[in-house]
Motif scaffolding. Structure first.
Motif, PDB file in Angstrom:
ATOM      1  N   THR A 293      -2.116   4.788   3.126  1.00  0.00           N
ATOM      2  CA  THR A 293      -3.325   4.323   3.728  1.00  0.00           C
ATOM      3  C   THR A 293      -3.455   5.733   4.456  1.00  0.00           C
ATOM      4  O   THR A 293      -3.481   5.953   5.196  1.00  0.00           O
TER       5      THR A 293
ATOM      6  N   ASP B 260      -7.561   2.114   1.120  1.00  0.00           N
ATOM      7  CA  ASP B 260      -5.377   1.923   0.538  1.00  0.00           C
ATOM      8  C   ASP B 260      -5.365   2.101  -0.745  1.00  0.00           C
ATOM      9  O   ASP B 260      -5.983   1.887  -1.295  1.00  0.00           O
TER      10      ASP B 260
ATOM     11  N   ASN C 119       0.907  -1.131   0.281  1.00  0.00           N
ATOM     12  CA  ASN C 119      -0.087   0.106   0.385  1.00  0.00           C
ATOM     13  C   ASN C 119       1.423   1.349   0.083  1.00  0.00           C
ATOM     14  O   ASN C 119       1.447   1.498   0.924  1.00  0.00           O
TER      15      ASN C 119
ATOM     16  N   ARG D  64      -2.767   0.942  -3.665  1.00  0.00           N
ATOM     17  CA  ARG D  64      -1.937   0.094  -3.694  1.00  0.00           C
ATOM     18  C   ARG D  64      -1.264   0.626  -4.911  1.00  0.00           C
ATOM     19  O   ARG D  64      -1.554   1.350  -5.456  1.00  0.00           O
TER      20      ARG D  64
END
Lengths: 365, 236
Positions: A6, A26, A3, A28
């Motif tokens: 976050t 999150d 991630n 990614r």
């Protein structure tokens, strides 16, 4: 998958105005995350928080593995990200000066700056304007200047706040092409706000829906658009038909739902044990026929066409089935072939697998 | 004949003709007063800008309690009577005042201090106003591009440079045209602290219209130049 950003329990208030509440999200590495939601749902504020332009009122944001606790750290992390805003923002200087600004902040030497500016302008097709005044360019061109100003700093995360909201289709396509190329060829992680559902579907690997300052649902576009988790999401993603009903029987394959005296069959039921449900059907999943169709099992109801609305290549028809009304969408060509008219009797038909049934309390606002 | 003798007898018209002769022939008194006036007011504008521009930027960028009150006060001070500023500066610089030890009263330096005090609120207020025209998205853009606080201030100042230049010009215009502070703090000493406005005031009261008119024309010329410059800037 790592991630890059976050957010945990993030809230933001301006005075008494609560804009964001309890955001968990999150981002990614390497994905395009689309944030969709109606105007005023807090999308832009969320993006500014993720870019560390403003601090949250409460909650934690971790960017590139670090928590931005002080301004010095925020500045360092901000320099590894880039953000493009809805309104094309250019400074009252030349195109060259505009694009070079981020590199000047980072104290890059002049020769390298010049080389990168030329490359960046070439990438967005604006090389010929390098000495022009940025304010003299069109809106679409200004947005491309702004985009190249962001990309020139080679951000690890690119944040886009409705980047094509004010642009013509050609400029929109150019921006989308560049964003896709940055993601696919350079592995750049992208977070993009949009209220354009098609754009959200077109570009995103995942979609987060924001409603009234909260993340209402996150998932692959198909899942979010086909199986919205609440009434608000359903109506935002364009599901026109939301009917209140009650479960009559639960079978292994089909579930029977009673809606105002009619029985509708469904193959997609999310249940919490209660019988009060909402029935969601997309207008384009419903067929409208002049004769009663043969073949079972299938939901078929006779009704009267109460209105026909043309919307470019599509037509929306409201059909009163006696107890509930359904909006049916089909292509204008098909509608013309079948020669529908208002007050005409016709048959709505749909397959049980397009009928999405949710517990009613999930859809409470 | 009657008309011609009327013109010849008219003191004001004679004054005009004589004034133009004084300007064209670069009369030493006229030149000296003009140069002093420009020097004092330009220097005051320079120092006032040095203080007011960063101060205005700071007020714009920082959110603090009472910010609105500060801006309102600044705007009130735009119209501060010059004699009041002159009086305050006089008291500060007089022998018994807190800055009396500097010995600036009745000196050109003292006049510069007084005029600087006079136009700081004006330039500061106009700087804040100029920066307030910066869109919120532009502020966000600057921050998101990774600008430090100083780089942000510099970028915003550069963005509103024409409006800032206007603020400085208006400050200069107020300084060169005022008579209250320079009269009180400078004392209108011939050959030392006498400037255009104080000279016009004195010569008019003595009935010496010729010099007054000559100096008045020059002052008007300076005002005209400032105005032309303002127009040029505002067209950008």
């Amino acid at each position: 998958m790592t991630n890059l950003i976050t957010a945990r329990g993030v809230s933001k208030a301006y005075g008494d105005l609560q804009v964001l509440e309890g955001i968990d999200l999150d981002v990614r590495e390497g994905e395009i995350l689309g944030i969709i939601g109606p105007s005023g749902s807090g999308k832009s504020t969320l993006l500014r928080l993720l870019d560390l332009i403003e601090p949250p009122t409460s909650g934690d944001i971790t960017v590139l593995g670090e928590n931005a606790r002080d301004e010095g750290r925020s500045l360092k992390l901000r320099r590894r990200m880039g953000m493009l805003f809805q309104k094309p923002i250019v400074f009252n200087t030349s195109v060259y000066q505009n694009v070079a600004l981020g590199l000047q902040y980072r104290r890059l030497d002049r020769r390298e700056t010049e080389r990168r500016v030329r490359d960046a302008l070439k990438a967005v097709g604006l090389s010929q304007y390098i000495t022009s005044q940025a304010r003299d360019l069109s809106g679409g061109e200004q947005q491309r200047v702004a985009l190249s100003r962001v990309l020139i700093t080679q951000p690890e995360v690119l944040l886009l706040d409705e980047p094509t909201a004010n642009l013509d289709p050609t400029s929109t396509a150019t921006i989308e092409r560049i964003v896709r190329a940055m993601n696919q060829e350079h592995g750049m992680t992208v977070v993009m706000n949009t209220h354009d559902l098609l754009q959200g579907q077109r570009l995103s690997n995942r979609v987060a829906v924001m409603i009234e300052g909260r993340i209402a649902q996150v998932g692959p576009p198909r899942e979010v658009f086909q199986s919205p988790r609440s009434r608000a999401i359903a109506s935002f993603v364009g599901i026109e038909n939301i009917l209140r009903g009650r479960i009559l029987s639960r079978g292994d394959d089909l579930t029977e739902v009673e809606v105002n005296g009619h029985t509708i069959l469904s193959k997609r039921v999310v249940t919490d044990g209660t019988d009060d449900v909402d029935v969601l059907i997309r207008g384009e999943d419903i067929d409208l026929l002049r004769e009663e169709p043969a073949g079972h099992p299938r939901d078929v109801f006779p009704g009267t066409i109460t209105s026909i609305e043309s919307n470019g290549p599509y037509v929306g028809m409201m059909v009163d089935c006696g107890g509930f009304s359904l909006m049916v969408r089909m292509t204008a060509r098909l509608e013309a072939e079948r020669e529908f008219d208002t007050d005409m009797t016709a048959f709505v038909a749909f397959r049980p697998r397009v009928v999405h049934v949710l517990p009613a309390k999930m859809l409470e606002p | 004949m009657l008309l011609q003798s009327g013109i010849e007898d008219n003191e004001i018209i004679q004054g005009f003709i004589e004034a133009i002769r004084l300007i064209i022939t670069l009369d030493p008194t006229v030149v000296e007063i003009t140069i002093r006036s420009l020097t004092v007011s330009l220097t005051a504008t320079f120092f006032a800008s040095l203080i007011a521009l960063p101060l205005g930027a700071l007020i714009y960028f920082k959110d603090f309690r009472g910010k609105r009150g500060v801006i309102n006060t600044l705007q009130t001070l735009y119209a501060m009577p010059t004699v009041i500023v002159g009086l305050v500066a006089f008291l500060l610089l007089s022998r018994n005042g807190p800055f009396g030890f500097l010995g600036l009263l009745f000196t050109p330096q003292g006049m510069i201090v007084a005029q600087t005090l006079l136009i700081i609120p004006l330039i500061t207020g106009l700087t804040v106003a100029a920066m307030s025209n910066i869109e919120r998205e532009m502020r966000y853009t600057i921050i998101s591009m990774g600008a430090s606080t100083l780089q942000s201030i510099w970028t915003v100042l550069r963005e509103v440079r024409f409006a800032i230049f206007t603020a400085v010009l208006i400050g200069f215009g107020r300084a060169i045209a005022e008579v209250g502070t320079v009269l009180l703090v400078g004392g209108n000493i011939r050959g030392y602290t006498r400037v255009l406005t104080t000279a016009i005031s004195l010569n008019t009261s003595m009935g010496n219209f010729t010099l007054s008119i000559a100096l008045g024309i020059i002052l008007l010329g300076v005002a005209l130049l400032v105005n032309v410059a303002l127009n040029l800037v505002q067209q950008r």
